[in-house]
Design a protein around this motif. Sequence first.
Motif, PDB file in Angstrom:
ATOM      1  N   UNK A 162       0.844  -1.204   0.000  1.00 21.78           N
ATOM      2  CA  UNK A 162       0.000   0.000   0.000  1.00 21.78           C
ATOM      3  C   UNK A 162       0.875   1.248   0.000  1.00 21.78           C
ATOM      4  N   UNK A 163       1.933   1.208   0.819  1.00 20.05           N
ATOM      5  CA  UNK A 163       2.858   2.349   0.890  1.00 20.05           C
ATOM      6  C   UNK A 163       3.592   2.554  -0.438  1.00 20.05           C
ATOM      7  N   UNK A 164       3.720   1.491  -1.219  1.00 17.58           N
ATOM      8  CA  UNK A 164       4.399   1.593  -2.520  1.00 17.58           C
ATOM      9  C   UNK A 164       3.461   2.137  -3.604  1.00 17.58           C
ATOM     10  N   UNK A 165       2.189   2.341  -3.222  1.00 18.53           N
ATOM     11  CA  UNK A 165       1.221   2.832  -4.201  1.00 18.53           C
ATOM     12  C   UNK A 165       0.571   1.719  -4.993  1.00 18.53           C
ATOM     13  N   UNK A 166       0.602   0.507  -4.460  1.00 24.20           N
ATOM     14  CA  UNK A 166      -0.066  -0.607  -5.149  1.00 24.20           C
ATOM     15  C   UNK A 166      -1.511  -0.706  -4.679  1.00 24.20           C
ATOM     16  N   UNK A 167      -2.378  -1.200  -5.552  1.00 27.38           N
ATOM     17  CA  UNK A 167      -3.748  -1.512  -5.128  1.00 27.38           C
ATOM     18  C   UNK A 167      -3.692  -2.868  -4.444  1.00 27.38           C
ATOM     19  N   UNK A 168      -4.484  -3.022  -3.383  1.00 28.98           N
ATOM     20  CA  UNK A 168      -4.376  -4.240  -2.584  1.00 28.98           C
ATOM     21  C   UNK A 168      -5.689  -5.032  -2.608  1.00 28.98           C
ATOM     22  N   UNK A 169      -5.638  -6.262  -3.139  1.00 27.05           N
ATOM     23  CA  UNK A 169      -6.767  -7.190  -3.056  1.00 27.05           C
ATOM     24  C   UNK A 169      -6.416  -8.257  -2.023  1.00 27.05           C
ATOM     25  N   UNK A 170      -7.420  -8.711  -1.282  1.00 23.44           N
ATOM     26  CA  UNK A 170      -7.166  -9.679  -0.212  1.00 23.44           C
ATOM     27  C   UNK A 170      -8.097 -10.866  -0.347  1.00 23.44           C
ATOM     28  N   UNK A 171      -7.584 -12.042  -0.004  1.00 23.94           N
ATOM     29  CA  UNK A 171      -8.456 -13.204   0.087  1.00 23.94           C
ATOM     30  C   UNK A 171      -8.149 -13.951   1.374  1.00 23.94           C
ATOM     31  N   UNK A 172      -9.179 -14.181   2.181  1.00 24.07           N
ATOM     32  CA  UNK A 172      -9.021 -14.917   3.440  1.00 24.07           C
ATOM     33  C   UNK A 172     -10.402 -15.399   3.858  1.00 24.07           C
ATOM     34  N   UNK A 173     -10.543 -16.654   4.259  1.00 20.41           N
ATOM     35  CA  UNK A 173     -11.859 -17.140   4.687  1.00 20.41           C
ATOM     36  C   UNK A 173     -12.378 -16.430   5.942  1.00 20.41           C
ATOM     37  N   UNK A 174     -11.468 -15.798   6.689  1.00 16.92           N
ATOM     38  CA  UNK A 174     -11.902 -15.034   7.881  1.00 16.92           C
ATOM     39  C   UNK A 174     -11.520 -13.573   7.702  1.00 16.92           C
ATOM     40  N   UNK A 175     -12.267 -12.837   6.880  1.00 15.54           N
ATOM     41  CA  UNK A 175     -11.874 -11.463   6.546  1.00 15.54           C
ATOM     42  C   UNK A 175     -11.934 -10.511   7.740  1.00 15.54           C
ATOM     43  N   UNK A 176     -10.860  -9.798   7.970  1.00 14.90           N
ATOM     44  CA  UNK A 176     -10.819  -8.785   9.016  1.00 14.90           C
ATOM     45  C   UNK A 176     -10.887  -7.408   8.339  1.00 14.90           C
ATOM     46  N   UNK A 177     -12.103  -6.853   8.322  1.00 12.81           N
ATOM     47  CA  UNK A 177     -12.353  -5.624   7.555  1.00 12.81           C
ATOM     48  C   UNK A 177     -11.570  -4.440   8.105  1.00 12.81           C
ATOM     49  N   UNK A 178     -11.422  -4.404   9.418  1.00  9.03           N
ATOM     50  CA  UNK A 178     -10.736  -3.264  10.027  1.00  9.03           C
ATOM     51  C   UNK A 178      -9.264  -3.210   9.605  1.00  9.03           C
ATOM     52  N   UNK A 179      -8.619  -4.379   9.647  1.00  8.23           N
ATOM     53  CA  UNK A 179      -7.221  -4.438   9.223  1.00  8.23           C
ATOM     54  C   UNK A 179      -7.094  -4.162   7.727  1.00  8.23           C
ATOM     55  N   UNK A 180      -8.082  -4.614   6.968  1.00 12.70           N
ATOM     56  CA  UNK A 180      -8.064  -4.369   5.518  1.00 12.70           C
ATOM     57  C   UNK A 180      -8.096  -2.870   5.235  1.00 12.70           C
ATOM     58  N   UNK A 181      -8.905  -2.160   6.007  1.00 11.37           N
ATOM     59  CA  UNK A 181      -9.039  -0.717   5.833  1.00 11.37           C
ATOM     60  C   UNK A 181      -7.694  -0.012   6.051  1.00 11.37           C
ATOM     61  N   UNK A 182      -6.982  -0.472   7.075  1.00 15.85           N
ATOM     62  CA  UNK A 182      -5.672   0.121   7.395  1.00 15.85           C
ATOM     63  C   UNK A 182      -4.697   0.064   6.227  1.00 15.85           C
ATOM     64  N   UNK A 183      -4.816  -0.978   5.401  1.00 14.85           N
ATOM     65  CA  UNK A 183      -3.860  -1.146   4.301  1.00 14.85           C
ATOM     66  C   UNK A 183      -4.501  -0.826   2.951  1.00 14.85           C
ATOM     67  N   UNK A 184      -5.661  -0.144   2.991  1.00 13.88           N
ATOM     68  CA  UNK A 184      -6.359   0.209   1.756  1.00 13.88           C
ATOM     69  C   UNK A 184      -6.737  -1.015   0.947  1.00 13.88           C
ATOM     70  N   UNK A 185      -6.985  -2.137   1.635  1.00 17.02           N
ATOM     71  CA  UNK A 185      -7.252  -3.392   0.925  1.00 17.02           C
ATOM     72  C   UNK A 185      -8.728  -3.689   0.760  1.00 17.02           C
ATOM     73  N   UNK A 186      -9.024  -4.494  -0.260  1.00 19.52           N
ATOM     74  CA  UNK A 186     -10.412  -4.877  -0.549  1.00 19.52           C
ATOM     75  C   UNK A 186     -10.466  -6.394  -0.642  1.00 19.52           C
ATOM     76  N   UNK A 187     -11.393  -7.021   0.084  1.00 17.87           N
ATOM     77  CA  UNK A 187     -11.524  -8.476  -0.010  1.00 17.87           C
ATOM     78  C   UNK A 187     -12.194  -8.867  -1.329  1.00 17.87           C
ATOM     79  N   UNK A 188     -11.730  -9.974  -1.882  1.00 15.97           N
ATOM     80  CA  UNK A 188     -12.278 -10.462  -3.151  1.00 15.97           C
ATOM     81  C   UNK A 188     -12.393 -11.977  -3.077  1.00 15.97           C
TER      82      UNK A 188
END
Length: 307
Positions: A162-188
Amino acid sequence: MEMAKVLVAAPLHEKAMEVLRKAGFDVIYEEYPDEERLVELVKDVDAIIVRSKPKVTRRVIESAPKLKVIGRAGVGLDNIDLEAAKERGIKVVNSPGASSRSVAELAIALMFSVARKVAFADRKMREGVWAKKQCMGIELEGKTIGVIGFGRIGYEVAKIAHALGMKVLLYDPYPNEEMAKEVGGKFAQLEELLRESDVVTLHVPLVEQTYHLINEERLKLMKPTAILINAARGAVVDTSALVKALQEGWIAGAGLDVFEEEPLPKDHPLTKLDNVVLTPHIGASTEEAQMRAGVQVAEQIVEILKG
Ligand code: NAD
């Protein structure tokens, strides 16, 4: 009161040794004793500290009548007979988060190395070849990274990406939305992540559901320009399918720290491919990770033996 005795059976960071000595323990050190020797050494110890070696077998545990705690400086516990420890009420402690940042930084290092062909260029330089034309790379800013397994390490990787300016997609069966927000990530969904990512990086544990998670079918979903990074466990990827994918251009390259067979056999097909960067399972091999792993385990042992 009698001084508690601690056997350190694998190299341990000096700071961790200090924690044990300061607690007033009688610390004995022997590097990787075999089972015979361990059986002798554990006769009167209150605690043992190991790393991925040596093996603490049922026989070792049964030879240690005073044993109260087994410490593993690091993560995996497969070298400890947990059943035998449980039966005796012996505590087993480890240091799961100690190397997360180090593994994440290695994953990022592999990503850059593949994207800019750093290892390939270095090999060519040593052969006396100025391979400028063959070393066309890609930038990472603005690209999409897909993080499979958003736990401790996945989070650190996503944070750096995220700090490098990359878009972040995430996959995890137990999604932690709060942590995802911190890294500008989106679950897919997994398939969506594989289709859309320019870099796919694996940070799942090796369990039944993740064995060969990345197989032929899923490699075919990835972009032909995509890079795969594996610093999790070798068997999360079907190696034969990966070799095929790299040879036939289904994906552009891979950075691998872990392998289905370790050490990687000398003439393995992966070693013949220019678009692969290989490291010998060094994710946690940093001064900081080793120090944290040792100190965290030593502190838990002090607490248990003195508590
Ligand atoms: P963690 O438990 O914090 O995170 C793992 C994440 O994977 C969790 O969020 C979990 O929900 C998720 N997960 C589980 N099953 C999944 C699935 N089927 N699909 C997608 N996600 C799934 O673990 P961690 O500390 O981040 O470590 C991850 C892995 O990294 C470890 O299991 C280990 O194999 C590996 N590791 C490698 C090195 C190295 O030297 N290269 C060092 C330490 C750890």
